[in-house]
Design an enzyme around this catalytic site. Sequence first.
Site, PDB file in Angstrom:
ATOM      1  N   PHE A 132       0.587  -1.003   0.180  1.00 24.26           N
ATOM      2  CA  PHE A 132       0.264   0.143  -0.352  1.00 24.26           C
ATOM      3  C   PHE A 132       1.084   1.112   0.386  1.00 24.26           C
ATOM      4  CE2 PHE A 132      -2.769   3.140   1.939  1.00 24.26           C
ATOM      5  CZ  PHE A 132      -3.452   2.373   0.876  1.00 24.26           C
ATOM      6  N   ASP A 168       3.341  -4.033   7.733  1.00 23.46           N
ATOM      7  CA  ASP A 168       2.006  -3.383   8.368  1.00 23.46           C
ATOM      8  C   ASP A 168       0.775  -4.476   8.905  1.00 23.46           C
ATOM      9  OD1 ASP A 168       0.089  -2.048   7.588  1.00 23.46           O
ATOM     10  OD2 ASP A 168       0.744  -1.058   6.262  1.00 23.46           O
ATOM     11  N   TYR A 190      -9.710   0.160  12.115  1.00 23.73           N
ATOM     12  CA  TYR A 190     -10.955   0.727  11.507  1.00 23.73           C
ATOM     13  C   TYR A 190     -11.808  -0.410  10.255  1.00 23.73           C
ATOM     14  CZ  TYR A 190      -7.630   2.431   8.103  1.00 23.73           C
ATOM     15  OH  TYR A 190      -6.566   3.008   7.488  1.00 23.73           O
ATOM     16  N   LYS A 191     -10.499  -1.439  10.214  1.00 25.66           N
ATOM     17  CA  LYS A 191     -11.039  -3.169   8.995  1.00 25.66           C
ATOM     18  C   LYS A 191     -11.328  -3.756   9.919  1.00 25.66           C
ATOM     19  CE  LYS A 191      -7.194  -1.522   5.983  1.00 25.66           C
ATOM     20  NZ  LYS A 191      -7.678  -0.648   4.511  1.00 25.66           N
ATOM     21  N   ARG A 208     -12.812  -6.485  -5.581  1.00 26.26           N
ATOM     22  CA  ARG A 208     -11.892  -6.911  -3.763  1.00 26.26           C
ATOM     23  C   ARG A 208     -13.456  -7.873  -3.147  1.00 26.26           C
ATOM     24  NH1 ARG A 208      -7.901  -3.323  -0.321  1.00 26.26           N
ATOM     25  NH2 ARG A 208      -9.351  -2.765   0.317  1.00 26.26           N
TER      26      ARG A 208
END
Length: 423
Positions: free
Chosen positions: A129, A210, A235-236, A383
């Site tokens: 990312f 990460d 938040y995922k 995704r």
Amino acid sequence: MDEFDASQSAARMRDAESSLTGLRERFSTPADAVYMDGNSLGVHGEDAAAALERAVEQWRELGIEAWTAADPPWFDYGERLGDRLADVVGAKPAECVAANSTTVNIHTLVGTFLDAADGERVVVNELDFPTDHYAIRAQLRARGIDPAEGLVVVESEDGHTIETDAIAAAVDDDTAVVFMPSVLYRSGQLFDLEAITEIAHEHDAFAGFDLAHSVGVVPHDLHFDEVDFAVWCSYKYLNAGPGAIGGLYVHENHFDLDPALPGWWGHDSATQFELRPEFTPAADASAYQIGTVPVFSAAPLFGTLDVVEAAGIDELRRHSVALTRYLISLVDERLPECTVGTPREAERRGGHVAIEHPEAGALSRALRDRGVVVDYRPPDVVRVAPSPYYVGYEDVWRAVEGLRVVLDEDAHLDYADESESVT
Ligand SMILES: Cc1ncc(COP(=O)(O)O)c(C=O)c1O
């Protein structure tokens, strides 16, 4: 071998037998959509909302006194949440803290470990990312190292995955830090953290990760694997809400290091309010906090960690693996014009699946308009993340059938295939 049953009734039967079915009652999905985007933003849950409302009420009732008088006191939210996050990532309580954002934590930890290392290079990979590279380049530049020299980017052989051997080939005695994701954000490949850490240590380099796409859905053993440091967001899969506080881990062997980005919230708490001119870091991972803990973006995590603890991270992983296996089988069976870009071996797969198609952007938008929330990652990935907290087999079935209908009706041709992608 039993024939794979791709019918809706078979999906319902699987749901009826699932041990985690009760969990989904605690969450609500927007407009009752089939929500497959929990690796971008987890959905609203009653536990997160109740914890947030409690903090707001404490603000109303206690004002500034809430820093010490609220239950729990706001002052040490970071440490308290860190203690509980330690179980989720396989660490000791003092090794974790909730603080900052993922990107800020990459800045401070990569900076810290660059300062501590003999080498001057950071090994990353081309499928990362991008925020990770932005932060690392800046930390190299801040130390007078040209990122063109200092950032070593491991290439992918197939455009989907990164081989551990390729990482090993890129590490040498000038390596300061090997920084990799636990799970690639696009293809969903799960990395072997233990093996990568060993490779780094063979060259006296540090290993950092990460965990944005694994925390809350894949168990880790950070301490046991001797990982040096890690960062993540909540938040995922942790469902703590948009912009929720990040988290980090530092192995206890490194508690003597000075944070690269110091701030008063990371000061030794015994003397923090003496407001001394010199910074004395806390004696553990809480030293990497920077400014005042953002109470309202941290509070929901207390609620969602209750859910993680009640379900158990190992059970969540078992359910997640079963859901992604089922999803891959359905794609094979029902969507011959698509390919699966995610490794098929469960131990090399995180919580989401990349369904590849040249018109992935248009397909994703057509699907969203039909009540199935997925996301698009350029150039060709739809995704799909069946979060084990609130997604069942029938939802997965609906997502795949939704794609089947869109393709059969050519409905995606109505959507211009511009790139559109949000985190
Ligand atoms: C692997 C990874 N790292 C970092 C981020 C974002 O970092 P931040 O939480 O600072 O916005 C994302 C966002 O989706 C991500 O996928």
